[in-house]
Design a protein around this motif. Structure first.
Motif, PDB file in Angstrom:
ATOM      1  N   ALA A  37       0.821  -1.029   0.311  1.00  0.00           N
ATOM      2  CA  ALA A  37       0.032  -0.131  -0.052  1.00  0.00           C
ATOM      3  C   ALA A  37       1.083   1.286   0.002  1.00  0.00           C
ATOM      4  N   ALA A  38       0.363   2.140  -0.906  1.00  0.00           N
ATOM      5  CA  ALA A  38       1.236   3.645  -0.630  1.00  0.00           C
ATOM      6  C   ALA A  38       0.956   4.060   0.631  1.00  0.00           C
TER       7      ALA A  38
ATOM      8  N   VAL B 228     -13.393   6.308  -4.098  1.00  0.00           N
ATOM      9  CA  VAL B 228     -13.579   5.147  -3.646  1.00  0.00           C
ATOM     10  C   VAL B 228     -12.337   4.230  -3.005  1.00  0.00           C
ATOM     11  N   LEU B 229     -11.495   3.918  -4.568  1.00  0.00           N
ATOM     12  CA  LEU B 229     -10.425   3.139  -4.533  1.00  0.00           C
ATOM     13  C   LEU B 229      -9.240   4.084  -3.834  1.00  0.00           C
ATOM     14  N   ILE B 230      -9.339   5.304  -3.485  1.00  0.00           N
ATOM     15  CA  ILE B 230      -8.382   5.815  -2.573  1.00  0.00           C
ATOM     16  C   ILE B 230      -8.576   5.763  -1.131  1.00  0.00           C
ATOM     17  N   ALA B 231     -10.135   5.561  -0.872  1.00  0.00           N
ATOM     18  CA  ALA B 231     -10.162   5.496   0.519  1.00  0.00           C
ATOM     19  C   ALA B 231     -10.031   4.094   0.865  1.00  0.00           C
ATOM     20  N   VAL B 232     -10.009   3.208  -0.070  1.00  0.00           N
ATOM     21  CA  VAL B 232      -9.673   1.699   0.340  1.00  0.00           C
ATOM     22  C   VAL B 232      -8.221   1.614   0.679  1.00  0.00           C
ATOM     23  N   GLY B 233      -7.404   2.300  -0.343  1.00  0.00           N
ATOM     24  CA  GLY B 233      -5.942   2.257  -0.188  1.00  0.00           C
ATOM     25  C   GLY B 233      -5.404   3.249   1.232  1.00  0.00           C
ATOM     26  N   CYS B 234      -6.291   4.302   1.498  1.00  0.00           N
ATOM     27  CA  CYS B 234      -5.938   4.989   2.932  1.00  0.00           C
ATOM     28  C   CYS B 234      -6.212   3.894   4.139  1.00  0.00           C
ATOM     29  N   ALA B 235      -7.253   3.303   3.947  1.00  0.00           N
ATOM     30  CA  ALA B 235      -7.530   2.469   5.014  1.00  0.00           C
ATOM     31  C   ALA B 235      -6.480   1.380   5.042  1.00  0.00           C
ATOM     32  N   ARG B 236      -6.149   0.833   3.951  1.00  0.00           N
ATOM     33  CA  ARG B 236      -5.221  -0.197   4.036  1.00  0.00           C
ATOM     34  C   ARG B 236      -3.841   0.359   4.399  1.00  0.00           C
ATOM     35  N   SER B 237      -3.213   1.744   4.192  1.00  0.00           N
ATOM     36  CA  SER B 237      -2.155   2.280   4.776  1.00  0.00           C
ATOM     37  C   SER B 237      -2.387   2.416   6.294  1.00  0.00           C
TER      38      SER B 237
END
Length: 222
Positions: free
Chosen positions: A67-68, A202-211
């Motif tokens: 994840a970023a 939505v995809l950025i939100a998923v990436g933020c949660a992952r990070s």
């Protein structure tokens, strides 16, 4: 222009969120499914964005990209708000062009994913820029403008936290960035003509949660 940026965001955000499909937390997967279903319902450029996101997400899943970082996710969110501000038809051609440019950039950069340690001044500048954007958006009328301004306040908080606390507040910054782009997705859904931006948000939100989760796990490890 907003369509080009949104298409690029779809690719970049999906690449960072792709590994979440390997995670055991089912709500991440459910979020991706909901985003896909909503995008399919929107149709048009949103459908093109969905194809780009699915392809990029599969690449991220297949090669197990990490994840970023918090800084990258917050910058993705900022670019998404810039795309929201710029006028543009959000055409299928623009979305495809943006996705192609982002994919080409990823190929050129290859595995250069290290974050610089001297990003505090940049986040401080971004917070000021986001404040100016919020002022411009606030001058507009309608529910999408109100929702996006409220969401931008969270994004300003994310930039300020990274500027003052650095990596120590990465989980907080990721959470605030996720809240910001969720608000942007809501504003785009209300507007009804920004399918690509909705998918990217939505995809950025998923990436933020992952990070945020990954950073929390690392900090809790003895």
């Amino acid at each position: 222009m907003s369509g080009v940026l949104a298409g690029a965001l779809c690719v970049l955000a999906a690449l960072s969120a792709g590994p979440s499909m390997r995670a055991s937390n089912e709500w991440w997967k459910a979020g991706v499914v909901v985003a896909a279903a909503a995008c399919g319902a929107i149709g048009g450029p949103g459908a093109v964005a969905l194809v780009l996101a699915v392809v990029a997400g599969f690449i991220g899943y297949r090669f197990d990209r990490g994840a970023a970082g918090a800084s990258a996710q917050t910058l993705f969110a900022t670019i998404a708000f810039v795309a929201w501000m710029l006028p543009g038809p959000d055409s299928a051609f623009a979305v495809l062009a943006g996705g192609a440019v982002a994919a080409l950039g990823c190929v050129i950069r290859m595995r250069a994913s290290r974050e610089s340690t001297s990003l505090r001044s940049m986040h401080l500048a971004c917070a000021g820029a986001c404040a100016a954007l919020a002022y411009v958006v606030g001058a507009q009328s309608g529910a999408p403008a109100v929702v996006s301004v409220i969401a931008m306040l969270a994004l300003i908080g994310a930039h300020l936290s990274l500027a003052m606390g650095g990596s120590a507040v990465a989980p907080v910054a990721c959470a605030m960035s996720a809240a910001a782009v969720c608000g942007l997705a809501l504003a785009a859904a209300i507007a009804g003509s920004h399918g690509a931006l909705f998918v990217a948000a939505v995809l950025i939100a998923v990436g933020c949660a992952r990070s945020a989760t990954l950073v929390g796990i690392v900090r809790e490890t003895p």
